[in-house]
Design a protein around this motif. Structure first.
Motif, PDB file in Angstrom:
ATOM      1  N   ALA A 104       0.839  -1.200   0.000  1.00  0.00           N
ATOM      2  CA  ALA A 104       0.000   0.000   0.000  1.00  0.00           C
ATOM      3  C   ALA A 104       0.867   1.240   0.000  1.00  0.00           C
ATOM      4  CB  ALA A 104      -0.907   0.006   1.240  1.00  0.00           C
ATOM      5  N   THR A 105       0.230   2.377  -0.204  1.00  0.00           N
ATOM      6  CA  THR A 105       0.888   3.660   0.034  1.00  0.00           C
ATOM      7  C   THR A 105       0.659   4.032   1.500  1.00  0.00           C
ATOM      8  OG1 THR A 105      -1.094   4.922  -0.540  1.00  0.00           O
ATOM      9  CG2 THR A 105       0.452   4.402  -2.327  1.00  0.00           C
ATOM     10  N   GLU A 106       1.486   4.927   2.004  1.00  0.00           N
ATOM     11  CA  GLU A 106       1.308   5.358   3.391  1.00  0.00           C
ATOM     12  C   GLU A 106      -0.051   6.006   3.613  1.00  0.00           C
ATOM     13  OE1 GLU A 106       4.394   7.870   4.794  1.00  0.00           O
ATOM     14  OE2 GLU A 106       5.915   6.279   4.848  1.00  0.00           O
ATOM     15  N   SER A 107      -0.540   6.722   2.608  1.00  0.00           N
ATOM     16  CA  SER A 107      -1.771   7.482   2.768  1.00  0.00           C
ATOM     17  C   SER A 107      -3.022   6.703   2.367  1.00  0.00           C
ATOM     18  CB  SER A 107      -1.699   8.769   1.941  1.00  0.00           C
ATOM     19  OG  SER A 107      -1.503   8.466   0.568  1.00  0.00           O
ATOM     20  N   GLN A 134       2.237  -0.856  10.688  1.00  0.00           N
ATOM     21  CA  GLN A 134       2.723  -1.026  12.057  1.00  0.00           C
ATOM     22  C   GLN A 134       2.027  -2.197  12.745  1.00  0.00           C
ATOM     23  OE1 GLN A 134       2.143   2.725  14.062  1.00  0.00           O
ATOM     24  NE2 GLN A 134       3.376   3.847  12.585  1.00  0.00           N
ATOM     25  N   TRP A 135       0.792  -2.467  12.354  1.00  0.00           N
ATOM     26  CA  TRP A 135       0.027  -3.556  12.962  1.00  0.00           C
ATOM     27  C   TRP A 135       0.251  -4.899  12.289  1.00  0.00           C
ATOM     28  CZ3 TRP A 135      -5.465  -0.910  13.450  1.00  0.00           C
ATOM     29  CH2 TRP A 135      -5.369   0.155  14.357  1.00  0.00           C
ATOM     30  N   GLY A 136       1.031  -4.937  11.220  1.00  0.00           N
ATOM     31  CA  GLY A 136       1.286  -6.188  10.532  1.00  0.00           C
ATOM     32  C   GLY A 136       0.230  -6.582   9.522  1.00  0.00           C
ATOM     33  N   VAL A 137      -0.688  -5.668   9.208  1.00  0.00           N
ATOM     34  CA  VAL A 137      -1.725  -5.960   8.205  1.00  0.00           C
ATOM     35  C   VAL A 137      -1.193  -5.676   6.809  1.00  0.00           C
ATOM     36  CG1 VAL A 137      -4.051  -5.365   7.416  1.00  0.00           C
ATOM     37  CG2 VAL A 137      -3.546  -5.470   9.872  1.00  0.00           C
ATOM     38  N   VAL A 138      -0.490  -4.573   6.656  1.00  0.00           N
ATOM     39  CA  VAL A 138       0.173  -4.215   5.399  1.00  0.00           C
ATOM     40  C   VAL A 138       1.631  -4.648   5.494  1.00  0.00           C
ATOM     41  CG1 VAL A 138       0.996  -2.285   3.990  1.00  0.00           C
ATOM     42  CG2 VAL A 138      -1.372  -2.322   4.804  1.00  0.00           C
ATOM     43  N   ASN A 139       2.109  -5.342   4.464  1.00  0.00           N
ATOM     44  CA  ASN A 139       3.475  -5.865   4.493  1.00  0.00           C
ATOM     45  C   ASN A 139       4.520  -4.863   4.052  1.00  0.00           C
ATOM     46  OD1 ASN A 139       1.547  -8.356   3.729  1.00  0.00           O
ATOM     47  ND2 ASN A 139       3.254  -9.076   4.965  1.00  0.00           N
ATOM     48  N   THR A 140       4.213  -4.098   3.005  1.00  0.00           N
ATOM     49  CA  THR A 140       5.200  -3.195   2.418  1.00  0.00           C
ATOM     50  C   THR A 140       4.517  -1.915   1.967  1.00  0.00           C
ATOM     51  OG1 THR A 140       6.528  -5.068   1.631  1.00  0.00           O
ATOM     52  CG2 THR A 140       6.940  -2.941   0.604  1.00  0.00           C
ATOM     53  N   LEU A 141       5.198  -0.788   2.169  1.00  0.00           N
ATOM     54  CA  LEU A 141       4.713   0.515   1.715  1.00  0.00           C
ATOM     55  C   LEU A 141       5.557   0.976   0.531  1.00  0.00           C
ATOM     56  CD1 LEU A 141       4.269   2.259   5.197  1.00  0.00           C
ATOM     57  CD2 LEU A 141       2.437   1.366   3.719  1.00  0.00           C
ATOM     58  N   PHE A 142       4.893   1.439  -0.518  1.00  0.00           N
ATOM     59  CA  PHE A 142       5.573   2.000  -1.683  1.00  0.00           C
ATOM     60  C   PHE A 142       5.146   3.452  -1.862  1.00  0.00           C
ATOM     61  CE2 PHE A 142       5.407  -2.548  -3.318  1.00  0.00           C
ATOM     62  CZ  PHE A 142       6.747  -2.798  -3.074  1.00  0.00           C
ATOM     63  N   ALA A 143       6.006   4.226  -2.508  1.00  0.00           N
ATOM     64  CA  ALA A 143       5.705   5.628  -2.767  1.00  0.00           C
ATOM     65  C   ALA A 143       4.531   5.750  -3.731  1.00  0.00           C
ATOM     66  CB  ALA A 143       6.931   6.325  -3.353  1.00  0.00           C
ATOM     67  N   GLN A 144       3.730   6.791  -3.527  1.00  0.00           N
ATOM     68  CA  GLN A 144       2.562   7.012  -4.378  1.00  0.00           C
ATOM     69  C   GLN A 144       2.964   7.174  -5.840  1.00  0.00           C
ATOM     70  OE1 GLN A 144      -0.918   7.677  -2.922  1.00  0.00           O
ATOM     71  NE2 GLN A 144      -1.285   6.926  -4.977  1.00  0.00           N
ATOM     72  N   SER A 145       4.055   7.889  -6.078  1.00  0.00           N
ATOM     73  CA  SER A 145       4.436   8.244  -7.454  1.00  0.00           C
ATOM     74  C   SER A 145       4.819   7.031  -8.294  1.00  0.00           C
ATOM     75  CB  SER A 145       5.590   9.252  -7.436  1.00  0.00           C
ATOM     76  OG  SER A 145       6.719   8.706  -6.774  1.00  0.00           O
ATOM     77  N   THR A 146       5.310   5.992  -7.671  1.00  0.00           N
ATOM     78  CA  THR A 146       5.750   4.803  -8.413  1.00  0.00           C
ATOM     79  C   THR A 146       4.997   3.549  -7.971  1.00  0.00           C
ATOM     80  OG1 THR A 146       7.547   4.457  -6.795  1.00  0.00           O
ATOM     81  CG2 THR A 146       8.067   5.733  -8.780  1.00  0.00           C
ATOM     82  N   PHE A 147       3.861   3.751  -7.314  1.00  0.00           N
ATOM     83  CA  PHE A 147       3.205   2.632  -6.630  1.00  0.00           C
ATOM     84  C   PHE A 147       2.872   1.477  -7.561  1.00  0.00           C
ATOM     85  CE2 PHE A 147      -0.497   0.283  -5.154  1.00  0.00           C
ATOM     86  CZ  PHE A 147      -0.015  -0.162  -3.932  1.00  0.00           C
ATOM     87  N   HIS A 148       2.193   1.754  -8.653  1.00  0.00           N
ATOM     88  CA  HIS A 148       1.735   0.652  -9.501  1.00  0.00           C
ATOM     89  C   HIS A 148       2.906  -0.124 -10.095  1.00  0.00           C
ATOM     90  CE1 HIS A 148      -2.504   1.402  -9.136  1.00  0.00           C
ATOM     91  NE2 HIS A 148      -2.360   2.672  -9.471  1.00  0.00           N
ATOM     92  N   ALA A 149       3.947   0.568 -10.504  1.00  0.00           N
ATOM     93  CA  ALA A 149       5.124  -0.114 -11.039  1.00  0.00           C
ATOM     94  C   ALA A 149       5.819  -0.930  -9.956  1.00  0.00           C
ATOM     95  CB  ALA A 149       6.094   0.901 -11.642  1.00  0.00           C
ATOM     96  N   ASP A 150       5.931  -0.361  -8.761  1.00  0.00           N
ATOM     97  CA  ASP A 150       6.588  -1.072  -7.659  1.00  0.00           C
ATOM     98  C   ASP A 150       5.800  -2.314  -7.256  1.00  0.00           C
ATOM     99  OD1 ASP A 150       8.605   0.800  -7.583  1.00  0.00           O
ATOM    100  OD2 ASP A 150       7.747   1.927  -5.914  1.00  0.00           O
ATOM    101  N   ALA A 151       4.473  -2.182  -7.171  1.00  0.00           N
ATOM    102  CA  ALA A 151       3.639  -3.320  -6.794  1.00  0.00           C
ATOM    103  C   ALA A 151       3.730  -4.429  -7.835  1.00  0.00           C
ATOM    104  CB  ALA A 151       2.187  -2.871  -6.611  1.00  0.00           C
TER     105      ALA A 151
END
Length: 266
Positions: A127-130, A178-195
């Motif tokens: 996910a993204t942070e936001s 922080q709760w272990g529900v989301v595994n990895t955070l990616f930047a919004q600007s490159t999110f789809h490519a990173d995912a």
């Protein structure tokens, strides 16, 4: 990426990038889970169950991942048929959860109710942070019925599950990481490519070993360490026989731990 013979107007598209299958929700403006979307998910899970890929990426296009279930769905459910209806929807979650390959849910923005429940059925959530997540069924006097409550409790604990469902509040990707529900955070600007790259790397890995890992974790969740221990020797023996394992061991001995031998999924 090959799209095959997909209907470009479909709310849910199944495409492939080599060994990676990609399910894309595209029903603007809110990617609502209406009857058409729910039926599309059921069809896609049937296809993927019958012919599993080496990994699956679930994503969405548009401003939001999904604003959740279309309230008109609730309005149309007759009480006498409610149990059968929700059993059908829960099967979608269960089929996604039991695919034998790594599954990744990519959430770039708002992810509510049914979409969040399906995310929780995936092995990994990026996910993204936001990005904001919520199980907000309380707004229609309901409770999550596609398995989200129990799967959230599994990841974050029963107290957090009760909190999210009972308050109906929204929580950011950074908090759920922080709760272990989301595994990895990616930047919004490159999110789809990173995912996509994240999921493709899994698809190009040792498919049979990944399937064994999923089976061990599932056995642990169902019966604890003793249950997982009981099945592990058989699973390990199955992996020993795979082409990917044999080739990787040979390459490791020849070229060292950083060998570049590709996995073939067998």
């Amino acid at each position: 990426m090959s799209a095959g013979s997909q209907d470009t107007n479909a709310p849910l598209r199944l495409t492939h990038d080599g060994p990676l299958a990609v399910l894309t929700m595209d029903s603007p403006p809110m990617n609502l889970f209406d009857t058409t979307m729910l039926n599309a998910w059921a069809d896609a899970m049937g296809q993927l169950t019958a012919d599993p890929p080496r990994a699956l990426l679930v994503r969405a296009v548009g401003r939001v991942v999904s604003a959740g279930v279309d309230v008109r769905v609730f309005d149309r459910i007759e009480p006498d048929g409610a149990e059968e209806f929700w059993a059908r929807q829960l099967r979608i979650t269960q089929q996604l959860e039991h695919l034998p390959c790594p599954t990744v849910f990519a959430a770039h923005s708002l992810t509510l109710t049914a979409a969040f429940e399906l995310a929780l059925a995936c092995d990994l959530v990026v996910a993204t942070e936001s990005a904001r997540f919520g199980l907000v069924e309380r707004r229609v006097g309901f409770t999550p019925a596609m398995g989200g409550t129990q799967r959230l409790a599994q990841r974050a604990g029963p107290s957090r599950a009760r909190e999210l469902v009972m308050t109906g509040e929204l929580y950011r990707g950074s908090t759920l990481a922080q709760w272990g529900v989301v595994n990895t955070l990616f930047a919004q600007s490159t999110f789809h490519a990173d995912a996509h790259a994240y999921a493709l790397r899994l698809a190009e890995g040792p498919t049979r070993a990944h399937s064994a890992t999923k089976a061990v974790v599932r056995s642990f969740l169902d019966g604890g360490v003793p249950a997982a221990d009981a099945m592990l020797p058989r699973l390990a023996a199955d992996v020993v026989r795979t082409e990917d394992h044999r080739r990787a061991v040979t390459a490791f001995l020849t070229d060292g731990p950083h060998h570049a031998t590709p996995c073939v999924g067998r």
